[in-house]
Design a protein around this motif. Sequence first.
Motif, PDB file in Angstrom:
ATOM      1  N   VAL A   1       0.852  -1.191   0.000  1.00 17.05           N
ATOM      2  CA  VAL A   1       0.000   0.000   0.000  1.00 17.05           C
ATOM      3  C   VAL A   1       0.884   1.236   0.000  1.00 17.05           C
ATOM      4  CG1 VAL A   1      -1.890   1.214   1.135  1.00 17.05           C
ATOM      5  CG2 VAL A   1      -1.711  -1.285   1.345  1.00 17.05           C
ATOM      6  N   ASP A   2       0.914   1.937  -1.127  1.00 17.18           N
ATOM      7  CA  ASP A   2       1.740   3.137  -1.264  1.00 17.18           C
ATOM      8  C   ASP A   2       1.206   3.934  -2.440  1.00 17.18           C
ATOM      9  OD1 ASP A   2       4.045   4.939  -1.963  1.00 17.18           O
ATOM     10  OD2 ASP A   2       5.005   3.815  -0.342  1.00 17.18           O
ATOM     11  N   ASP A   3       1.178   5.255  -2.318  1.00 19.29           N
ATOM     12  CA  ASP A   3       0.644   6.058  -3.416  1.00 19.29           C
ATOM     13  C   ASP A   3       1.651   6.264  -4.536  1.00 19.29           C
ATOM     14  OD1 ASP A   3       2.232   7.645  -1.802  1.00 19.29           O
ATOM     15  OD2 ASP A   3       1.077   9.469  -2.150  1.00 19.29           O
ATOM     16  N   GLN A   4       2.885   5.793  -4.349  1.00 21.04           N
ATOM     17  CA  GLN A   4       3.892   5.886  -5.409  1.00 21.04           C
ATOM     18  C   GLN A   4       4.072   4.522  -6.078  1.00 21.04           C
ATOM     19  OE1 GLN A   4       7.481   8.205  -4.555  1.00 21.04           O
ATOM     20  NE2 GLN A   4       6.603   8.745  -2.557  1.00 21.04           N
ATOM     21  N   ALA A   5       3.608   4.437  -7.319  1.00 19.42           N
ATOM     22  CA  ALA A   5       3.644   3.168  -8.050  1.00 19.42           C
ATOM     23  C   ALA A   5       5.067   2.642  -8.201  1.00 19.42           C
ATOM     24  CB  ALA A   5       2.993   3.340  -9.428  1.00 19.42           C
TER      25      ALA A   5
ATOM     26  N   LEU B   1       7.585   2.899  -6.139  1.00 21.46           N
ATOM     27  CA  LEU B   1       8.015   2.250  -4.896  1.00 21.46           C
ATOM     28  C   LEU B   1       7.362   0.881  -4.757  1.00 21.46           C
ATOM     29  CD1 LEU B   1       8.093   5.119  -2.237  1.00 21.46           C
ATOM     30  CD2 LEU B   1      10.004   3.746  -3.072  1.00 21.46           C
ATOM     31  N   ARG B   2       6.088   0.791  -5.118  1.00 20.88           N
ATOM     32  CA  ARG B   2       5.413  -0.508  -5.053  1.00 20.88           C
ATOM     33  C   ARG B   2       6.103  -1.505  -5.976  1.00 20.88           C
ATOM     34  NH1 ARG B   2       0.592   2.417  -5.857  1.00 20.88           N
ATOM     35  NH2 ARG B   2       0.172   1.251  -7.760  1.00 20.88           N
ATOM     36  N   THR B   3       6.496  -1.039  -7.140  1.00 17.33           N
ATOM     37  CA  THR B   3       7.190  -1.910  -8.090  1.00 17.33           C
ATOM     38  C   THR B   3       8.500  -2.410  -7.508  1.00 17.33           C
ATOM     39  OG1 THR B   3       6.219  -0.767  -9.993  1.00 17.33           O
ATOM     40  CG2 THR B   3       8.220  -2.048 -10.391  1.00 17.33           C
ATOM     41  N   GLY B   4       9.235  -1.521  -6.868  1.00 21.05           N
ATOM     42  CA  GLY B   4      10.503  -1.910  -6.259  1.00 21.05           C
ATOM     43  C   GLY B   4      10.322  -2.948  -5.168  1.00 21.05           C
ATOM     44  N   PHE B   5       9.360  -2.710  -4.296  1.00 16.87           N
ATOM     45  CA  PHE B   5       9.082  -3.666  -3.228  1.00 16.87           C
ATOM     46  C   PHE B   5       8.617  -5.005  -3.805  1.00 16.87           C
ATOM     47  CE2 PHE B   5       8.205   0.111  -0.305  1.00 16.87           C
ATOM     48  CZ  PHE B   5       9.420  -0.029   0.357  1.00 16.87           C
TER      49      PHE B   5
ATOM     50  N   PRO C   1      11.237 -17.173  -2.257  1.00 21.38           N
ATOM     51  CA  PRO C   1      10.391 -18.348  -2.443  1.00 21.38           C
ATOM     52  C   PRO C   1       9.271 -18.465  -1.406  1.00 21.38           C
ATOM     53  CG  PRO C   1      12.493 -18.973  -1.490  1.00 21.38           C
ATOM     54  CD  PRO C   1      12.624 -17.532  -1.872  1.00 21.38           C
ATOM     55  N   ASP C   2       9.410 -17.743  -0.275  1.00 20.87           N
ATOM     56  CA  ASP C   2       8.412 -17.872   0.785  1.00 20.87           C
ATOM     57  C   ASP C   2       7.478 -16.669   0.850  1.00 20.87           C
ATOM     58  OD1 ASP C   2      10.455 -16.189   1.624  1.00 20.87           O
ATOM     59  OD2 ASP C   2      10.208 -16.689   3.736  1.00 20.87           O
ATOM     60  N   MET C   3       7.457 -15.849  -0.207  1.00 20.32           N
ATOM     61  CA  MET C   3       6.576 -14.679  -0.223  1.00 20.32           C
ATOM     62  C   MET C   3       5.920 -14.497  -1.575  1.00 20.32           C
ATOM     63  SD  MET C   3       8.816 -11.809   1.828  1.00 20.32           S
ATOM     64  CE  MET C   3       9.658 -12.238   3.378  1.00 20.32           C
ATOM     65  N   GLU C   4       4.735 -13.905  -1.559  1.00 19.24           N
ATOM     66  CA  GLU C   4       4.079 -13.531  -2.803  1.00 19.24           C
ATOM     67  C   GLU C   4       3.237 -12.283  -2.562  1.00 19.24           C
ATOM     68  OE1 GLU C   4       1.034 -16.051  -4.346  1.00 19.24           O
ATOM     69  OE2 GLU C   4       0.387 -16.754  -2.384  1.00 19.24           O
ATOM     70  N   VAL C   5       3.259 -11.381  -3.538  1.00 23.59           N
ATOM     71  CA  VAL C   5       2.447 -10.170  -3.453  1.00 23.59           C
ATOM     72  C   VAL C   5       1.066 -10.499  -4.007  1.00 23.59           C
ATOM     73  CG1 VAL C   5       2.175  -7.797  -4.236  1.00 23.59           C
ATOM     74  CG2 VAL C   5       4.451  -8.667  -3.670  1.00 23.59           C
ATOM     75  N   VAL C   6       0.048 -10.386  -3.163  1.00 23.97           N
ATOM     76  CA  VAL C   6      -1.305 -10.777  -3.567  1.00 23.97           C
ATOM     77  C   VAL C   6      -2.169  -9.588  -3.950  1.00 23.97           C
ATOM     78  CG1 VAL C   6      -1.289 -12.902  -2.215  1.00 23.97           C
ATOM     79  CG2 VAL C   6      -2.080 -10.773  -1.157  1.00 23.97           C
ATOM     80  N   ALA C   7      -1.738  -8.370  -3.569  1.00 19.77           N
ATOM     81  CA  ALA C   7      -2.542  -7.195  -3.897  1.00 19.77           C
ATOM     82  C   ALA C   7      -1.715  -5.929  -3.724  1.00 19.77           C
ATOM     83  CB  ALA C   7      -3.788  -7.127  -3.013  1.00 19.77           C
ATOM     84  N   GLU C   8      -2.160  -4.855  -4.395  1.00 19.30           N
ATOM     85  CA  GLU C   8      -1.555  -3.534  -4.259  1.00 19.30           C
ATOM     86  C   GLU C   8      -2.660  -2.492  -4.160  1.00 19.30           C
ATOM     87  OE1 GLU C   8       1.471  -2.391  -7.022  1.00 19.30           O
ATOM     88  OE2 GLU C   8       2.129  -4.460  -7.362  1.00 19.30           O
ATOM     89  N   ALA C   9      -2.355  -1.386  -3.487  1.00 20.34           N
ATOM     90  CA  ALA C   9      -3.311  -0.287  -3.389  1.00 20.34           C
ATOM     91  C   ALA C   9      -2.547   1.029  -3.362  1.00 20.34           C
ATOM     92  CB  ALA C   9      -4.166  -0.426  -2.128  1.00 20.34           C
ATOM     93  N   GLY C  10      -3.180   2.083  -3.899  1.00 20.58           N
ATOM     94  CA  GLY C  10      -2.546   3.383  -3.970  1.00 20.58           C
ATOM     95  C   GLY C  10      -2.894   4.310  -2.823  1.00 20.58           C
ATOM     96  N   ASP C  11      -3.822   3.893  -1.966  1.00 26.86           N
ATOM     97  CA  ASP C  11      -4.147   4.684  -0.781  1.00 26.86           C
ATOM     98  C   ASP C  11      -4.850   3.788   0.237  1.00 26.86           C
ATOM     99  OD1 ASP C  11      -7.157   4.825  -1.110  1.00 26.86           O
ATOM    100  OD2 ASP C  11      -6.571   5.876  -2.946  1.00 26.86           O
ATOM    101  N   GLY C  12      -5.055   4.315   1.435  1.00 26.15           N
ATOM    102  CA  GLY C  12      -5.631   3.515   2.504  1.00 26.15           C
ATOM    103  C   GLY C  12      -7.040   3.046   2.236  1.00 26.15           C
ATOM    104  N   ALA C  13      -7.845   3.911   1.629  1.00 27.50           N
ATOM    105  CA  ALA C  13      -9.237   3.545   1.352  1.00 27.50           C
ATOM    106  C   ALA C  13      -9.314   2.361   0.392  1.00 27.50           C
ATOM    107  CB  ALA C  13      -9.991   4.742   0.779  1.00 27.50           C
ATOM    108  N   GLU C  14      -8.479   2.407  -0.652  1.00 28.27           N
ATOM    109  CA  GLU C  14      -8.445   1.309  -1.616  1.00 28.27           C
ATOM    110  C   GLU C  14      -7.971   0.022  -0.949  1.00 28.27           C
ATOM    111  OE1 GLU C  14      -6.550   0.240  -6.027  1.00 28.27           O
ATOM    112  OE2 GLU C  14      -5.786   1.953  -4.881  1.00 28.27           O
ATOM    113  N   ALA C  15      -7.001   0.152  -0.032  1.00 27.20           N
ATOM    114  CA  ALA C  15      -6.481  -1.020   0.661  1.00 27.20           C
ATOM    115  C   ALA C  15      -7.560  -1.690   1.494  1.00 27.20           C
ATOM    116  CB  ALA C  15      -5.309  -0.621   1.562  1.00 27.20           C
TER     117      ALA C  15
END
Length: 229
Positions: free
Chosen positions: A11-15, A17-21, A29-43
């Motif tokens: 969850v970050d408003d800078q796309a 930074l989200r891409t980097g993370f 191997p033990d992690m996966e990104v299941v969702a992204e959001a650009g602000d708290g409300a969307e999250a």
Amino acid sequence: MSETPIRVMLVDDQALLRTGFRMVLAAQPDMEVVAEAGDGAEAVEILRTTTADVVLMDVRMPRLDGVEATRRICAGGPDAPKVLILTTFDLDEYAFSGLKAGASGFMLKDVPPGELLNAIRSVHSGDAVVAPSTTRRLLDRFSPMLPSGTAEPERKEVGRLTEREREVLLLVAQGLSNGEIAGRLFVSEATVKTHVGRILTKLGLRDRVQVVVLAYETGLVRAGGGATG
């Protein structure tokens, strides 16, 4: 390594930074990104239909900031995802507000990738998320600004603890790790972890970070890390 990957939401408003993370996490191997959001409300909205274990939460965002989003997410109870706040602002009010809202930790965005990954794993396992030294530094600096004289209900809850549990609580609040507490009390780390678990259950807290917040709010620990007796 866990057989089931840790499900992470960014969850970050800078796309960018989200891409980097996402790139850093995708290589694990033990992690996966299941969702992204650009602000708290969307999250908050996405989490109604998406299951995540850990949320990496920015603080300053449009519509709904990270502190309020954290509060709403953590209000979901024990099955709610753990929240790890990431910010570029090393400001105590953000750290403390985030922890008060239910976050399991606070880290700066320029943290080395290895430390971030370890923090995510620690959050997921329920262990300490903010390094004890960081917890001590943040809360020692902020504690003089905490309200006083309004914590009698919490003091009564603390009264339900055994003498040893209270001792462990005070050491946790002073920023000691399980290993340090074990050395101080001449017991095993497993024993300390058991005591911490019982403290969380009796006080209805999510994790040891919340133990620290409670201890400071109730006056059990004062600025400088000392117990008040």
